[in-house]
Design a protein around this motif. Structure first.
Motif, PDB file in Angstrom:
ATOM      1  N   LEU A   1      32.629  37.689  34.615  1.00 29.68           N
ATOM      2  CA  LEU A   1      31.413  37.903  35.537  1.00 29.68           C
ATOM      3  C   LEU A   1      32.224  38.099  37.090  1.00 29.68           C
ATOM      4  O   LEU A   1      33.298  37.135  37.491  1.00 29.68           O
ATOM      5  CB  LEU A   1      30.808  36.615  35.756  1.00 29.68           C
ATOM      6  CG  LEU A   1      29.843  36.353  37.153  1.00 29.68           C
ATOM      7  CD1 LEU A   1      28.736  37.504  36.841  1.00 29.68           C
ATOM      8  CD2 LEU A   1      29.054  35.267  36.837  1.00 29.68           C
ATOM      9  N   LEU A   2      32.090  39.188  37.614  1.00 29.12           N
ATOM     10  CA  LEU A   2      32.576  39.467  38.819  1.00 29.12           C
ATOM     11  C   LEU A   2      31.346  39.391  39.633  1.00 29.12           C
ATOM     12  O   LEU A   2      30.340  40.033  39.698  1.00 29.12           O
ATOM     13  CB  LEU A   2      33.261  40.971  38.824  1.00 29.12           C
ATOM     14  CG  LEU A   2      33.974  41.229  37.793  1.00 29.12           C
ATOM     15  CD1 LEU A   2      34.499  42.871  38.184  1.00 29.12           C
ATOM     16  CD2 LEU A   2      35.245  40.508  37.781  1.00 29.12           C
ATOM     17  N   THR A   3      31.677  38.248  40.834  1.00 28.48           N
ATOM     18  CA  THR A   3      30.503  37.993  41.666  1.00 28.48           C
ATOM     19  C   THR A   3      31.155  37.407  43.055  1.00 28.48           C
ATOM     20  O   THR A   3      32.405  37.184  43.092  1.00 28.48           O
ATOM     21  CB  THR A   3      29.910  36.814  41.209  1.00 28.48           C
ATOM     22  OG1 THR A   3      28.422  36.271  41.936  1.00 28.48           O
ATOM     23  CG2 THR A   3      30.554  35.611  40.442  1.00 28.48           C
ATOM     24  N   ASP A   4      30.318  37.278  43.969  1.00 27.25           N
ATOM     25  CA  ASP A   4      30.576  36.673  45.244  1.00 27.25           C
ATOM     26  C   ASP A   4      30.470  35.028  45.412  1.00 27.25           C
ATOM     27  O   ASP A   4      30.757  34.583  46.169  1.00 27.25           O
ATOM     28  CB  ASP A   4      29.763  37.235  46.503  1.00 27.25           C
ATOM     29  CG  ASP A   4      28.100  37.022  46.312  1.00 27.25           C
ATOM     30  OD1 ASP A   4      27.938  36.289  45.136  1.00 27.25           O
ATOM     31  OD2 ASP A   4      27.481  37.176  47.194  1.00 27.25           O
ATOM     32  N   GLY A   5      30.287  34.649  44.314  1.00 29.29           N
ATOM     33  CA  GLY A   5      30.026  33.156  44.229  1.00 29.29           C
ATOM     34  C   GLY A   5      28.613  32.575  44.433  1.00 29.29           C
ATOM     35  O   GLY A   5      28.432  31.293  43.896  1.00 29.29           O
ATOM     36  N   GLU A   6      27.810  33.248  44.849  1.00 32.64           N
ATOM     37  CA  GLU A   6      26.277  32.949  44.886  1.00 32.64           C
ATOM     38  C   GLU A   6      25.259  33.274  44.001  1.00 32.64           C
ATOM     39  O   GLU A   6      24.888  34.121  43.962  1.00 32.64           O
ATOM     40  CB  GLU A   6      25.819  33.227  46.460  1.00 32.64           C
ATOM     41  CG  GLU A   6      26.737  32.780  47.692  1.00 32.64           C
ATOM     42  CD  GLU A   6      26.187  33.529  48.713  1.00 32.64           C
ATOM     43  OE1 GLU A   6      25.168  33.780  48.991  1.00 32.64           O
ATOM     44  OE2 GLU A   6      27.113  33.207  49.875  1.00 32.64           O
TER      45      GLU A   6
ATOM     46  N   ILE B   1      35.169  34.160  31.723  1.00 41.53           N
ATOM     47  CA  ILE B   1      35.839  33.794  33.136  1.00 41.53           C
ATOM     48  C   ILE B   1      34.815  34.376  34.101  1.00 41.53           C
ATOM     49  O   ILE B   1      34.120  35.191  34.011  1.00 41.53           O
ATOM     50  CB  ILE B   1      37.165  34.171  33.177  1.00 41.53           C
ATOM     51  CG1 ILE B   1      37.132  35.763  33.126  1.00 41.53           C
ATOM     52  CG2 ILE B   1      38.225  33.588  32.057  1.00 41.53           C
ATOM     53  CD1 ILE B   1      38.709  36.437  33.225  1.00 41.53           C
ATOM     54  N   VAL B   2      35.078  33.704  35.390  1.00 42.72           N
ATOM     55  CA  VAL B   2      34.455  34.131  36.596  1.00 42.72           C
ATOM     56  C   VAL B   2      35.411  34.466  37.650  1.00 42.72           C
ATOM     57  O   VAL B   2      36.548  33.782  37.627  1.00 42.72           O
ATOM     58  CB  VAL B   2      33.467  32.951  37.051  1.00 42.72           C
ATOM     59  CG1 VAL B   2      32.933  33.440  38.545  1.00 42.72           C
ATOM     60  CG2 VAL B   2      32.487  32.479  36.235  1.00 42.72           C
ATOM     61  N   ARG B   3      35.329  35.658  38.148  1.00 42.17           N
ATOM     62  CA  ARG B   3      36.273  35.850  39.438  1.00 42.17           C
ATOM     63  C   ARG B   3      35.244  36.038  40.689  1.00 42.17           C
ATOM     64  O   ARG B   3      34.305  36.909  40.468  1.00 42.17           O
ATOM     65  CB  ARG B   3      36.894  37.335  38.873  1.00 42.17           C
ATOM     66  CG  ARG B   3      37.948  37.145  38.111  1.00 42.17           C
ATOM     67  CD  ARG B   3      39.139  36.471  38.592  1.00 42.17           C
ATOM     68  NE  ARG B   3      40.151  36.362  37.593  1.00 42.17           N
ATOM     69  CZ  ARG B   3      40.480  34.758  36.945  1.00 42.17           C
ATOM     70  NH1 ARG B   3      39.415  33.923  37.342  1.00 42.17           N
ATOM     71  NH2 ARG B   3      41.401  34.819  36.139  1.00 42.17           N
ATOM     72  N   VAL B   4      35.711  35.110  41.583  1.00 46.03           N
ATOM     73  CA  VAL B   4      34.678  35.238  42.718  1.00 46.03           C
ATOM     74  C   VAL B   4      35.373  36.175  43.862  1.00 46.03           C
ATOM     75  O   VAL B   4      36.786  36.030  44.188  1.00 46.03           O
ATOM     76  CB  VAL B   4      34.926  33.831  43.450  1.00 46.03           C
ATOM     77  CG1 VAL B   4      33.994  33.842  44.713  1.00 46.03           C
ATOM     78  CG2 VAL B   4      33.983  32.985  42.376  1.00 46.03           C
ATOM     79  N   LEU B   5      34.875  37.036  44.240  1.00 42.06           N
ATOM     80  CA  LEU B   5      35.346  38.022  45.129  1.00 42.06           C
ATOM     81  C   LEU B   5      34.420  38.146  46.433  1.00 42.06           C
ATOM     82  O   LEU B   5      33.610  38.632  46.653  1.00 42.06           O
ATOM     83  CB  LEU B   5      35.039  39.638  44.531  1.00 42.06           C
ATOM     84  CG  LEU B   5      35.498  39.872  43.130  1.00 42.06           C
ATOM     85  CD1 LEU B   5      35.269  41.198  42.581  1.00 42.06           C
ATOM     86  CD2 LEU B   5      37.060  39.567  42.948  1.00 42.06           C
TER      87      LEU B   5
ATOM     88  N   ALA C   1      39.713  44.131  39.884  1.00 39.78           N
ATOM     89  CA  ALA C   1      39.678  42.740  38.894  1.00 39.78           C
ATOM     90  C   ALA C   1      39.209  43.183  37.489  1.00 39.78           C
ATOM     91  O   ALA C   1      39.509  42.443  36.588  1.00 39.78           O
ATOM     92  CB  ALA C   1      38.445  41.941  39.661  1.00 39.78           C
ATOM     93  N   ALA C   2      38.534  44.005  37.300  1.00 36.31           N
ATOM     94  CA  ALA C   2      38.135  44.724  35.948  1.00 36.31           C
ATOM     95  C   ALA C   2      39.330  45.163  35.252  1.00 36.31           C
ATOM     96  O   ALA C   2      39.335  44.739  33.708  1.00 36.31           O
ATOM     97  CB  ALA C   2      37.014  45.781  35.915  1.00 36.31           C
ATOM     98  N   ALA C   3      40.309  45.876  35.819  1.00 35.34           N
ATOM     99  CA  ALA C   3      41.468  46.068  35.204  1.00 35.34           C
ATOM    100  C   ALA C   3      42.344  44.951  34.613  1.00 35.34           C
ATOM    101  O   ALA C   3      43.162  44.869  33.824  1.00 35.34           O
ATOM    102  CB  ALA C   3      42.386  47.163  35.998  1.00 35.34           C
TER     103      ALA C   3
ATOM    104  N   PRO D   1      35.957  41.986  25.974  1.00 38.44           N
ATOM    105  CA  PRO D   1      34.910  41.326  26.880  1.00 38.44           C
ATOM    106  C   PRO D   1      33.727  42.314  27.528  1.00 38.44           C
ATOM    107  O   PRO D   1      33.971  43.510  27.311  1.00 38.44           O
ATOM    108  CB  PRO D   1      35.616  40.726  27.961  1.00 38.44           C
ATOM    109  CG  PRO D   1      36.795  41.805  28.308  1.00 38.44           C
ATOM    110  CD  PRO D   1      37.028  42.108  27.154  1.00 38.44           C
ATOM    111  N   LEU D   2      32.735  41.692  27.900  1.00 33.06           N
ATOM    112  CA  LEU D   2      31.589  42.231  28.439  1.00 33.06           C
ATOM    113  C   LEU D   2      31.706  41.974  29.845  1.00 33.06           C
ATOM    114  O   LEU D   2      31.677  40.889  30.205  1.00 33.06           O
ATOM    115  CB  LEU D   2      30.170  41.596  28.040  1.00 33.06           C
ATOM    116  CG  LEU D   2      29.029  42.172  28.870  1.00 33.06           C
ATOM    117  CD1 LEU D   2      28.735  43.730  28.537  1.00 33.06           C
ATOM    118  CD2 LEU D   2      27.745  41.608  28.362  1.00 33.06           C
ATOM    119  N   VAL D   3      31.832  42.910  30.761  1.00 35.61           N
ATOM    120  CA  VAL D   3      32.093  42.820  32.374  1.00 35.61           C
ATOM    121  C   VAL D   3      30.765  42.831  33.137  1.00 35.61           C
ATOM    122  O   VAL D   3      30.012  43.995  32.872  1.00 35.61           O
ATOM    123  CB  VAL D   3      33.083  43.859  32.754  1.00 35.61           C
ATOM    124  CG1 VAL D   3      33.276  43.663  34.129  1.00 35.61           C
ATOM    125  CG2 VAL D   3      34.402  43.619  32.003  1.00 35.61           C
ATOM    126  N   ALA D   4      30.340  41.696  33.725  1.00 34.00           N
ATOM    127  CA  ALA D   4      29.285  41.775  34.275  1.00 34.00           C
ATOM    128  C   ALA D   4      29.378  41.824  35.865  1.00 34.00           C
ATOM    129  O   ALA D   4      30.026  40.893  36.183  1.00 34.00           O
ATOM    130  CB  ALA D   4      28.211  40.676  34.032  1.00 34.00           C
TER     131      ALA D   4
END
Length: 631
Positions: A154-159, A174-178, A100-102, A69-72
């Protein structure tokens, strides 16, 4: 079964079929006594031919592997909002990113950070990231992943600003909301303030208050003009992620200047002070900016006011005479006496009189440096008698003569504009727009300009200009360009001779700065000085294309800037980024799209061992044939 797997199976089946067929042709007709020796030799021949055919068919040597994957990573400033101890929060945020990336992208070798732009990083740099971007745009990451043929993590705070673009993410994304732990946070999301007003006027300032992820208690809002005469209002308690609008009425102090209107929110226990203040500028003059008087109101008046107030941001007071001696305030239709109308018209910096041009303001209060427009509508068309056909004379715009407005009107689509009804030639030393009757005959001035004793005057003849705006498309753009040029030229005559000025009175960091030119020059030099800063003065060159009166420049950091351009100065306030304002999450944690992308499988032809093995098989068959007595 995915299409990639089907293709792999078909290629190997074809290669195996060809190998078996060749082996059968060579050994399938031997006798029963020789069959025991022919079977091993046929197997060697079949394996060798199958291997060579698979190489020629491009068969893979192994099944395709899932694409890495491409991790953003979203590094917008909203992840640092209302976190308390920011150093500890940033450290915890980095740890969550690494975990989360691992977990969600094992083996990933491509990492980018996104916000107001996209940048490549290495996995080692995650431990030193800081969220400072002034936006949360993910479109660039979606496009990058699609072009690489990789799923997006995508690693984001959701906004996220453009969450709709995630619908186009590749399969397996996938999206991971942190998100951070919720804390009490009230903020001023927006503030509506007039761009200009007259000294001594009373203006309304409306502020929109929002709450963060937890409820906020009762609060207070203070509104100040240049730091003096604060007005304090009560703000009711708010539920999580809700908003309310509070309006304050403020009397402006005397004196012409560019003032700063500031709203300050006071919330008990508030965890984020960077979103509690919002500022805007307002130009305070010693006279009304514009007064529009119509003794015969029609559609032309309505559309011209839209340009004057909307596109040009010129505060305008409009008064309509609806019957002899009966006047109304445009908009509210509140009654007003003719004496009051004449008094306000006489104090205006720019006066537009539509209808009876013999109507005059109260001259005692009139300044010699004002500007005016006299608009003479066409008389009503005579009604046809029985057996007659009444035709309204149709005049078509035909040319833009040389005048101070010619540069702004050069691009008008004259051949496609709806007709006008003139009230006779417009009288003025400088024709601005000419028209022909039925597109034939001599061209006469429909609009003309003149300057007498320093007073700029525009004379407009006829009716039907609103038809340009109502048609839409290029005709509507031509209407805006025409009246924009007229009002801009008159505005210079009322004392606003700045070559360029900011359009929006309320700006935020991360947003491009919009400018409007006030003269004919398409290239304007502007100098910006940030108050309280040590960076000195920055020079900026604004380029206005063609007949456009607007352009943009790159975003500025938060602060108060003194703007100096030819003809005068202005003030620009840049507030903290919108990333500091609480809002509801726009994306959810989870899988964006089912399925998986696969990387290209390794081909047999790219390896050396298949060629060696095929040669060994053929050699083994040849040795066996010689030992068995075959030629």
């Amino acid at each position: 079964m995915p299409i990639n797997d089907v293709t792999v199976v078909i290629r190997w089946i074809l290669a195996l079929t060809l190998g078996v067929a060749v082996a059968w042709l060579a050994y399938g007709r031997v006798g029963a006594l020789a069959r025991s020796r022919a079977i091993p030799l046929g197997a060697l021949r079949a394996l060798a031919v199958t291997l060579v055919a698979a190489i020629l068919f491009g068969a893979p040597s192994a099944p395709p592997r899932p694409a890495t994957p491409l991790v953003a990573i979203d590094v917008s400033a909203s992840s640092r909002r209302a976190v308390g101890d920011e150093n500890s929060a940033v450290k915890a945020w980095r740890e969550r990113l690494a975990k989360a990336a691992a977990r969600d992208a094992p083996g990933a070798d491509a990492f980018v950070i996104i916000g107001d732009s996209i940048r490549d990083i290495s996995v080692a740099e995650i431990t030193s990231l800081r969220s400072d971007d002034q936006a949360s745009r993910v479109r660039v990451a979606v496009d990058r992943a699609a072009s690489l043929g990789r799923p997006l993590v995508l690693l984001t705070d959701g906004e996220v600003d453009d969450a709709e673009s995630l619908a186009e993410a590749p399969m397996g994304s996938i999206v991971r909301v942190l998100s951070n732990a919720p804390r009490t946070d009230g903020a001023i999301a927006d503030m509506a303030v007039p761009t200009s007003a007259t000294a001594g006027d009373t203006i309304a300032v409306a502020a929109t208050i929002v709450a963060g992820a937890t409820a906020t208690p009762d609060a207070q809002l203070r509104v100040l003009v240049d730091g003096i005469a604060p007005v304090q209002l009560s703000v009711p308690a708010l539920a999580p992620l809700t908003s309310t609008r509070v309006t304050a009425t403020i009397a402006l102090p005397r004196g012409a200047r560019s003032a700063i209107v500031r709203s300050v929110l006071l919330v008990p226990g508030d965890a984020e002070p960077r979103n509690d203040t919002l500022s805007s500028t307002i130009d305070i003059g010693d006279r009304p900016s514009a007064v529009f008087v119509s003794t015969a109101p029609d559609l032309d008046v309505r559309e011209a006011l839209v340009v004057l107030r909307g596109a040009l941001n010129v505060p305008t007071r409009a008064f309509l005479r609806v019957a002899p001696g009966v006047w109304r305030v445009e908009g509210s239709l509140a009654p007003i006496s003719e004496a009051d109308v004449k008094t306000q018209a006489g104090a205006a910096g720019m006066l537009i009189v539509h209808g009876d041009t013999a109507w005059r303001p109260r001259m005692a209060a009139r300044s010699a440096t004002g500007a005016k427009a006299l608009w003479i509508p066409a008389p009503p068309t005579a009604l046809a008698r029985a057996g007659e056909v009444a035709r309204t004379p149709e005049w078509y715009a035909s040319g833009v003569p040389i005048s101070p407005l010619a540069a702004a009107l050069a691009g008008l689509p004259l051949d496609s504009l709806p007709p006008l009804t003139l009230a006779g030639p417009a009288r003025g030393a400088m024709p601005v727009l000419t028209a022909q009757l039925g597109k034939r005959g001599e061209a006469v001035a429909a609009i003309a300009a003149r300057t007498e004793n320093g007073v700029r005057t525009i004379v407009v003849s006829g009716s039907g200009y609103a038809g340009w705006a109502l048609r839409g498309g290029r005709s509507a753009e031509a209407f805006g360009a025409l009246w924009g040029a007229i009002f801009d030229w008159l505005a210079a005559g009322r004392g606003d001779v700045r070559a360029a000025r900011p359009i929006a009175s309320l700006m935020r960091a991360g947003d491009p700065v919009a400018w409007r030119r006030g003269g004919a020059d398409s290239i304007v030099a502007v100098r910006l000085s940030r108050r309280g800063g040590t960076a000195g003065t920055d020079s900026l060159t604004l380029r206005f294309s063609g007949a456009s009166f607007e352009t943009t420049s790159p975003a500025l950091a938060a602060g108060v800037y003194d703007v100096q351009a030819e003809g005068g100065a202005s003030v620009l306030v840049v507030n903290a980024s919108r990333e500091w304002v609480p809002r509801a999450p726009t994306v959810r944690d989870g899988v964006l799209s089912r399925g998986a992308l696969a990387s290209d499988a390794p081909r047999l032809a790219d390896a050396g061992w298949p060629f060696v093995l095929a040669l060994l098989l053929l050699c083994g068959e040849w040795i066996g044939r010689r030992a068995g007595g075959y030629r």
